[in-house]
Motif scaffolding. Structure first.
Motif, PDB file in Angstrom:
ATOM      1  N   VAL A 174      17.723   5.217  28.637  1.00 39.37           N
ATOM      2  CA  VAL A 174      16.343   4.766  28.777  1.00 39.37           C
ATOM      3  C   VAL A 174      15.918   4.973  30.223  1.00 39.37           C
ATOM      4  CG1 VAL A 174      14.761   2.818  28.644  1.00 39.37           C
ATOM      5  CG2 VAL A 174      16.560   3.042  26.941  1.00 39.37           C
ATOM      6  N   GLU A 175      14.823   5.704  30.423  1.00 39.51           N
ATOM      7  CA  GLU A 175      14.284   5.916  31.766  1.00 39.51           C
ATOM      8  C   GLU A 175      13.333   4.776  32.093  1.00 39.51           C
ATOM      9  OE1 GLU A 175      11.166   7.472  34.646  1.00 39.51           O
ATOM     10  OE2 GLU A 175      10.938   6.703  32.598  1.00 39.51           O
ATOM     11  N   MET A 176      13.394   4.319  33.352  1.00 39.00           N
ATOM     12  CA  MET A 176      12.491   3.256  33.786  1.00 39.00           C
ATOM     13  C   MET A 176      12.118   3.453  35.243  1.00 39.00           C
ATOM     14  SD  MET A 176      15.277   0.116  33.754  1.00 39.00           S
ATOM     15  CE  MET A 176      15.510   0.345  31.994  1.00 39.00           C
ATOM     16  N   ASP A 177      10.960   2.898  35.605  1.00 40.20           N
ATOM     17  CA  ASP A 177      10.427   3.010  36.956  1.00 40.20           C
ATOM     18  C   ASP A 177      10.562   1.672  37.653  1.00 40.20           C
ATOM     19  OD1 ASP A 177       8.961   5.718  36.498  1.00 40.20           O
ATOM     20  OD2 ASP A 177       8.242   4.434  34.878  1.00 40.20           O
ATOM     21  N   VAL A 178      10.946   1.688  38.926  1.00 40.14           N
ATOM     22  CA  VAL A 178      11.112   0.430  39.657  1.00 40.14           C
ATOM     23  C   VAL A 178      10.284   0.416  40.928  1.00 40.14           C
ATOM     24  CG1 VAL A 178      13.385  -0.102  38.713  1.00 40.14           C
ATOM     25  CG2 VAL A 178      13.227   1.275  40.787  1.00 40.14           C
ATOM     26  N   ARG A 179       9.726  -0.753  41.215  1.00 40.07           N
ATOM     27  CA  ARG A 179       8.978  -0.994  42.449  1.00 40.07           C
ATOM     28  C   ARG A 179       9.308  -2.399  42.944  1.00 40.07           C
ATOM     29  NH1 ARG A 179       4.940   2.657  43.542  1.00 40.07           N
ATOM     30  NH2 ARG A 179       4.370   4.070  41.842  1.00 40.07           N
ATOM     31  N   PRO A 180       9.324  -2.607  44.272  1.00 37.70           N
ATOM     32  CA  PRO A 180       9.624  -3.935  44.803  1.00 37.70           C
ATOM     33  C   PRO A 180       8.382  -4.812  44.918  1.00 37.70           C
ATOM     34  CG  PRO A 180       9.516  -2.367  46.602  1.00 37.70           C
ATOM     35  CD  PRO A 180       9.256  -1.584  45.329  1.00 37.70           C
ATOM     36  N   THR A 181       8.563  -6.092  44.670  1.00 37.32           N
ATOM     37  CA  THR A 181       7.520  -7.080  44.923  1.00 37.32           C
ATOM     38  C   THR A 181       7.521  -7.412  46.414  1.00 37.32           C
ATOM     39  OG1 THR A 181       9.062  -8.886  44.504  1.00 37.32           O
ATOM     40  CG2 THR A 181       7.804  -8.051  42.623  1.00 37.32           C
ATOM     41  N   VAL A 233      18.363   5.606  33.161  1.00 38.81           N
ATOM     42  CA  VAL A 233      17.922   6.557  34.178  1.00 38.81           C
ATOM     43  C   VAL A 233      16.880   5.825  35.015  1.00 38.81           C
ATOM     44  CG1 VAL A 233      16.796   8.754  34.656  1.00 38.81           C
ATOM     45  CG2 VAL A 233      18.286   8.537  32.656  1.00 38.81           C
ATOM     46  N   VAL A 234      17.178   5.573  36.270  1.00 38.19           N
ATOM     47  CA  VAL A 234      16.234   4.849  37.115  1.00 38.19           C
ATOM     48  C   VAL A 234      15.482   5.836  37.996  1.00 38.19           C
ATOM     49  CG1 VAL A 234      18.017   4.315  38.841  1.00 38.19           C
ATOM     50  CG2 VAL A 234      15.894   2.989  38.783  1.00 38.19           C
ATOM     51  N   ASP A 235      14.169   5.844  37.871  1.00 36.01           N
ATOM     52  CA  ASP A 235      13.331   6.688  38.715  1.00 36.01           C
ATOM     53  C   ASP A 235      13.253   6.034  40.085  1.00 36.01           C
ATOM     54  OD1 ASP A 235      11.279   8.013  40.047  1.00 36.01           O
ATOM     55  OD2 ASP A 235      10.142   8.378  38.214  1.00 36.01           O
ATOM     56  N   ALA A 236      13.911   6.651  41.041  1.00 32.89           N
ATOM     57  CA  ALA A 236      14.003   6.095  42.390  1.00 32.89           C
ATOM     58  C   ALA A 236      12.976   6.675  43.335  1.00 32.89           C
ATOM     59  CB  ALA A 236      15.413   6.332  42.942  1.00 32.89           C
ATOM     60  N   SER A 237      11.962   7.349  42.798  1.00 37.23           N
ATOM     61  CA  SER A 237      10.998   8.041  43.648  1.00 37.23           C
ATOM     62  C   SER A 237       9.818   7.168  44.055  1.00 37.23           C
ATOM     63  CB  SER A 237      10.468   9.284  42.923  1.00 37.23           C
ATOM     64  OG  SER A 237       9.739   8.899  41.774  1.00 37.23           O
ATOM     65  N   LYS A 238       9.722   5.966  43.490  1.00 39.51           N
ATOM     66  CA  LYS A 238       8.527   5.157  43.706  1.00 39.51           C
ATOM     67  C   LYS A 238       8.703   4.072  44.767  1.00 39.51           C
ATOM     68  CE  LYS A 238       6.647   6.201  39.173  1.00 39.51           C
ATOM     69  NZ  LYS A 238       7.602   7.290  38.906  1.00 39.51           N
ATOM     70  N   THR A 239       9.847   4.068  45.405  1.00 41.09           N
ATOM     71  CA  THR A 239      10.071   3.154  46.522  1.00 41.09           C
ATOM     72  C   THR A 239      11.116   3.744  47.449  1.00 41.09           C
ATOM     73  OG1 THR A 239      10.871   0.960  47.179  1.00 41.09           O
ATOM     74  CG2 THR A 239      11.789   1.889  45.158  1.00 41.09           C
ATOM     75  N   VAL A 294      24.366   3.831  35.131  1.00 37.75           N
ATOM     76  CA  VAL A 294      23.030   4.152  35.637  1.00 37.75           C
ATOM     77  C   VAL A 294      23.062   5.545  36.246  1.00 37.75           C
ATOM     78  CG1 VAL A 294      21.250   3.576  37.334  1.00 37.75           C
ATOM     79  CG2 VAL A 294      22.437   1.740  36.103  1.00 37.75           C
ATOM     80  N   VAL A 295      21.982   6.302  36.031  1.00 38.25           N
ATOM     81  CA  VAL A 295      21.785   7.591  36.701  1.00 38.25           C
ATOM     82  C   VAL A 295      20.593   7.452  37.642  1.00 38.25           C
ATOM     83  CG1 VAL A 295      21.222  10.032  36.423  1.00 38.25           C
ATOM     84  CG2 VAL A 295      22.752   8.916  34.788  1.00 38.25           C
ATOM     85  N   PHE A 296      20.830   7.730  38.903  1.00 34.35           N
ATOM     86  CA  PHE A 296      19.834   7.636  39.976  1.00 34.35           C
ATOM     87  C   PHE A 296      19.041   8.940  39.980  1.00 34.35           C
ATOM     88  CE2 PHE A 296      18.656   7.893  44.509  1.00 34.35           C
ATOM     89  CZ  PHE A 296      18.286   6.591  44.811  1.00 34.35           C
ATOM     90  N   ASP A 297      17.720   8.852  39.805  1.00 31.54           N
ATOM     91  CA  ASP A 297      16.879  10.036  39.601  1.00 31.54           C
ATOM     92  C   ASP A 297      15.825  10.148  40.691  1.00 31.54           C
ATOM     93  OD1 ASP A 297      15.175  12.050  38.725  1.00 31.54           O
ATOM     94  OD2 ASP A 297      14.372  10.885  37.051  1.00 31.54           O
ATOM     95  N   THR A 298      15.920  11.190  41.492  1.00 31.89           N
ATOM     96  CA  THR A 298      14.890  11.503  42.476  1.00 31.89           C
ATOM     97  C   THR A 298      15.048  12.961  42.888  1.00 31.89           C
ATOM     98  OG1 THR A 298      14.005  10.990  44.682  1.00 31.89           O
ATOM     99  CG2 THR A 298      16.353  10.675  44.359  1.00 31.89           C
ATOM    100  N   GLU A 299      13.941  13.577  43.308  1.00 34.15           N
ATOM    101  CA  GLU A 299      14.015  14.938  43.822  1.00 34.15           C
ATOM    102  C   GLU A 299      14.367  14.963  45.308  1.00 34.15           C
ATOM    103  OE1 GLU A 299      10.253  16.795  43.312  1.00 34.15           O
ATOM    104  OE2 GLU A 299       9.137  15.273  44.432  1.00 34.15           O
TER     105      GLU A 299
END
Length: 326
Positions: free
Chosen positions: A115-122, A189-195, A214-219
């Protein structure tokens, strides 16, 4: 250009639909919101029982994928067709509200391996699942995630109109909650590009005991190196859409090795042989194929896998799961 060529190739291979869907609105991860709405029939949720994963579910669904849980993050597990569900159980206009615990449960119930998901910090330093920088699209409120505390974000009401099922209990979940729910059921799959808070991402994964799932995903290969400095055992993927880009990014992360190469909309018939020759597996966006599958049936995925793709990231895990016999 690469996405346009891929979509054109898929239309030639599978047969063009009578009306071309809108595939122009997208972000870096290929999320095509209008196309997702076109692909999803109004009765899509009737293909399964929402009570097995929405707020009525008393226990998480049983994993349906026949693959060993470790297979998607094991480079020696080859020859398998791996299904990754995008933003939980699909992007906007999909089956379940995106980046929610109900979405993760739905992905499990429909046969996802990952499952892919997007994360951002509060503002107080907790990672939550949120694709956009603000909460305007997915909640009934407005404002920036980074300007809100965790308590403020989790007090928001999600937009759940138009979805079949009961999502009244859903709120914006934390990354840790998502990891805990996924444990033993599905990989992430964690999208690590948003923080740029790589420390928060890696620290949360470590605290959850989830390094091996977990798979760390960023370009951004610098971001990958930062993550590996904090956790050398972390699985990751790199992005490469050309042979030169593939070589450059493999060199940038060496001696570490990715579990996938994300070809990010490039033509798999061109890139897959290069990726396989280098000893890696191909991770590809299946959003254009989802459109065709929604119009003509799940068999549209066959030519995509046959082109050399090992893992498909899908907005229609219901259709992809059905194609894979799950």
């Amino acid at each position: 250009m690469a996405r346009s060529l891929l979509l054109a190739g898929l239309l030639l291979a599978c047969g063009a639909p009578s009306a071309e869907p809108d595939a122009h609105a997208h972000d870096h991860d290929g999320g095509r919101d209008a196309a997702s709405r076109d692909a999803a029939p109004a009765d899509a949720a009737a293909l399964f029982d929402p009570a097995t994963f929405d707020c009525r579910a008393t226990t998480p669904p049983v994993r349906r994928s026949p693959l060993a849980l470790s297979c998607p993050v094991d480079r020696t597990c080859t020859g398998m067709r791996v299904a990754s569900s995008h933003r939980g159980a699909g992007a906007p206009g999909g089956l379940v509200p995106e980046n929610t615990l109900s979405g993760i449960r739905a992905a499990i119930a429909l046969g996802a391996d990952m499952v892919e998901m997007d994360v951002r910090p509060t503002s107080d330093g907790t990672l939550v699942l949120m694709h956009d920088a603000d909460v305007d699209r997915t909640t009934t409120s407005t404002g920036s995630v980074s300007a809100m505390t965790l308590a403020e974000v989790q007090a928001l009401t999600l937009r759940t109109d138009g979805f079949v099922g009961d999502y009244a209990c859903d709120r914006v979940p934390t990354f840790r909650e998502a990891l805990d729910l996924a444990a033993g059921r599905v990989l992430i799959v964690v999208d690590a590009s948003k923080t740029d808070r790589v420390d928060l991402i890696v620290g949360t994964i470590q605290a959850a005991g989830a390094v091996d799932r977990v798979v760390f995903d960023t370009e951004d290969t610098d971001r990958i190196q930062m993550a590996l400095a904090l956790e050398p055992a972390l699985r990751f993927l790199i992005r490469g859409t050309t042979e030169a880009e593939l070589d450059t990014r493999l060199s940038a992360v060496a001696p570490a090795e990715p579990v996938y190469v994300h070809i990010d909309g490039a033509d798999p018939s061109v890139m897959a042989p290069l990726v396989h020759a280098a000893g890696y597996r191909v991770f590809a966006l299946g959003f254009a194929v989802d459109i065709l599958a929604g119009l003509r049936g799940p068999a549209a995925y066959e030519s995509f896998f046959a082109s050399g793709v090992d893992m498909v990231q899908s907005n229609r895990i219901d259709l992809l799961g059905a194609f894979l016999g799950r």
